[in-house]
Scaffold this motif. Sequence first.
Motif, PDB file in Angstrom:
ATOM      1  N   THR A   1       0.840  -1.197   0.000  1.00 42.56           N
ATOM      2  CA  THR A   1       0.000   0.000   0.000  1.00 42.56           C
ATOM      3  C   THR A   1       0.877   1.249   0.000  1.00 42.56           C
ATOM      4  N   SER A   2       0.585   2.152  -0.942  1.00 45.02           N
ATOM      5  CA  SER A   2       1.386   3.378  -1.037  1.00 45.02           C
ATOM      6  C   SER A   2       0.554   4.531  -1.590  1.00 45.02           C
ATOM      7  N   TYR A   3       1.083   5.723  -1.374  1.00 52.68           N
ATOM      8  CA  TYR A   3       0.458   6.960  -1.836  1.00 52.68           C
ATOM      9  C   TYR A   3       1.542   7.750  -2.557  1.00 52.68           C
ATOM     10  N   SER A   4       1.313   8.053  -3.835  1.00 55.06           N
ATOM     11  CA  SER A   4       2.315   8.759  -4.631  1.00 55.06           C
ATOM     12  C   SER A   4       1.813  10.141  -5.012  1.00 55.06           C
ATOM     13  N   ILE A   5       2.720  11.094  -4.937  1.00 55.60           N
ATOM     14  CA  ILE A   5       2.452  12.435  -5.452  1.00 55.60           C
ATOM     15  C   ILE A   5       3.305  12.560  -6.706  1.00 55.60           C
ATOM     16  N   THR A   6       2.638  12.704  -7.840  1.00 58.23           N
ATOM     17  CA  THR A   6       3.347  12.684  -9.116  1.00 58.23           C
ATOM     18  C   THR A   6       3.717  14.092  -9.577  1.00 58.23           C
ATOM     19  N   ALA A   7       4.656  14.134 -10.506  1.00 59.76           N
ATOM     20  CA  ALA A   7       5.111  15.415 -11.053  1.00 59.76           C
ATOM     21  C   ALA A   7       4.001  16.152 -11.794  1.00 59.76           C
ATOM     22  N   ASP A   8       3.008  15.407 -12.281  1.00 56.57           N
ATOM     23  CA  ASP A   8       1.913  16.060 -12.997  1.00 56.57           C
ATOM     24  C   ASP A   8       0.738  16.419 -12.080  1.00 56.57           C
ATOM     25  N   GLY A   9       0.962  16.393 -10.750  1.00 64.01           N
ATOM     26  CA  GLY A   9      -0.040  16.889  -9.806  1.00 64.01           C
ATOM     27  C   GLY A   9      -1.145  15.928  -9.426  1.00 64.01           C
ATOM     28  N   LEU A  10      -0.848  14.635  -9.406  1.00 59.89           N
ATOM     29  CA  LEU A  10      -1.841  13.642  -8.999  1.00 59.89           C
ATOM     30  C   LEU A  10      -1.445  12.985  -7.684  1.00 59.89           C
ATOM     31  N   LEU A  11      -2.438  12.667  -6.876  1.00 58.74           N
ATOM     32  CA  LEU A  11      -2.246  11.809  -5.711  1.00 58.74           C
ATOM     33  C   LEU A  11      -2.726  10.431  -6.147  1.00 58.74           C
ATOM     34  N   LYS A  12      -1.793   9.473  -6.215  1.00 58.04           N
ATOM     35  CA  LYS A  12      -2.130   8.115  -6.643  1.00 58.04           C
ATOM     36  C   LYS A  12      -2.129   7.217  -5.410  1.00 58.04           C
ATOM     37  N   ILE A  13      -3.280   6.603  -5.153  1.00 54.64           N
ATOM     38  CA  ILE A  13      -3.443   5.724  -4.006  1.00 54.64           C
ATOM     39  C   ILE A  13      -3.491   4.297  -4.515  1.00 54.64           C
ATOM     40  N   ARG A  14      -2.612   3.445  -3.976  1.00 51.53           N
ATOM     41  CA  ARG A  14      -2.532   2.050  -4.399  1.00 51.53           C
ATOM     42  C   ARG A  14      -2.628   1.166  -3.159  1.00 51.53           C
ATOM     43  N   CYS A  15      -3.674   0.319  -3.132  1.00 48.65           N
ATOM     44  CA  CYS A  15      -3.891  -0.580  -2.003  1.00 48.65           C
ATOM     45  C   CYS A  15      -4.706  -1.764  -2.491  1.00 48.65           C
ATOM     46  N   PHE A  16      -4.264  -2.981  -2.208  1.00 46.51           N
ATOM     47  CA  PHE A  16      -4.946  -4.184  -2.675  1.00 46.51           C
ATOM     48  C   PHE A  16      -5.190  -4.041  -4.179  1.00 46.51           C
ATOM     49  N   VAL A  17      -6.425  -4.102  -4.574  1.00 47.64           N
ATOM     50  CA  VAL A  17      -6.782  -3.891  -5.979  1.00 47.64           C
ATOM     51  C   VAL A  17      -7.294  -2.478  -6.203  1.00 47.64           C
ATOM     52  N   LEU A  18      -7.306  -1.673  -5.149  1.00 45.65           N
ATOM     53  CA  LEU A  18      -7.797  -0.301  -5.221  1.00 45.65           C
ATOM     54  C   LEU A  18      -6.771   0.601  -5.904  1.00 45.65           C
ATOM     55  N   ARG A  19      -7.230   1.343  -6.896  1.00 52.62           N
ATOM     56  CA  ARG A  19      -6.400   2.314  -7.610  1.00 52.62           C
ATOM     57  C   ARG A  19      -7.204   3.592  -7.751  1.00 52.62           C
ATOM     58  N   ILE A  20      -6.775   4.648  -7.056  1.00 53.06           N
ATOM     59  CA  ILE A  20      -7.467   5.937  -7.132  1.00 53.06           C
ATOM     60  C   ILE A  20      -6.453   6.996  -7.523  1.00 53.06           C
ATOM     61  N   ASP A  21      -6.789   7.804  -8.521  1.00 50.47           N
ATOM     62  CA  ASP A  21      -5.970   8.941  -8.930  1.00 50.47           C
ATOM     63  C   ASP A  21      -6.787  10.202  -8.683  1.00 50.47           C
ATOM     64  N   ILE A  22      -6.265  11.086  -7.822  1.00 45.68           N
ATOM     65  CA  ILE A  22      -6.963  12.316  -7.478  1.00 45.68           C
ATOM     66  C   ILE A  22      -6.093  13.506  -7.886  1.00 45.68           C
ATOM     67  N   PRO A  23      -6.598  14.396  -8.730  1.00 42.72           N
ATOM     68  CA  PRO A  23      -5.846  15.622  -9.020  1.00 42.72           C
ATOM     69  C   PRO A  23      -5.704  16.427  -7.722  1.00 42.72           C
ATOM     70  N   ILE A  24      -4.496  16.790  -7.370  1.00 45.01           N
ATOM     71  CA  ILE A  24      -4.254  17.466  -6.092  1.00 45.01           C
ATOM     72  C   ILE A  24      -4.955  18.815  -6.032  1.00 45.01           C
TER      73      ILE A  24
END
Length: 137
Positions: A56-79
């Motif tokens: 399980t991890s939370y990434s802040i990308t260079a293009d301004g997204l918060l990417k949440i990865r857990c189990f099969v859950l994948r959520i991309d949220i524009p910051i």
Amino acid sequence: MLQNRVFRSKTGFVVWVPIALCCGIAVLAWYTDNLVLFPVLIIGFGLLLTLWLLNTSYSITADGLLKIRCFVLRIDIPIHVITKINKSKSITSAAALSSDRLEVWYNRYDSVIISPKAKDIFIAALKEVNPAIKVNL
């Protein structure tokens, strides 16, 4: 220029109790019934679940997204659509492996619960991208 940053989930008893139960059941089955396959399957399942959970991890990308990865859950949220971050002790199912959680509110009524290890650094990284985020800890 903003760099990609990855934050691991904090782990707590929420994760370790089910794994300990799996191991306990496997040991009990081993000593009471002398079945070999059943305990091996339970321990194998517990180990796979552990590896999957600990990814399980939370990434802040260079293009301004918060990417949440857990189990099969994948959520991309524009910051830029994140409005506030609150402390949460909710025990509902979430992309969080600890009871020490943050609730991230975005859009108008959407929220997700997460548990980054370095909460202060995580929040500061989000606020670099969107200084308008309100933080209530």
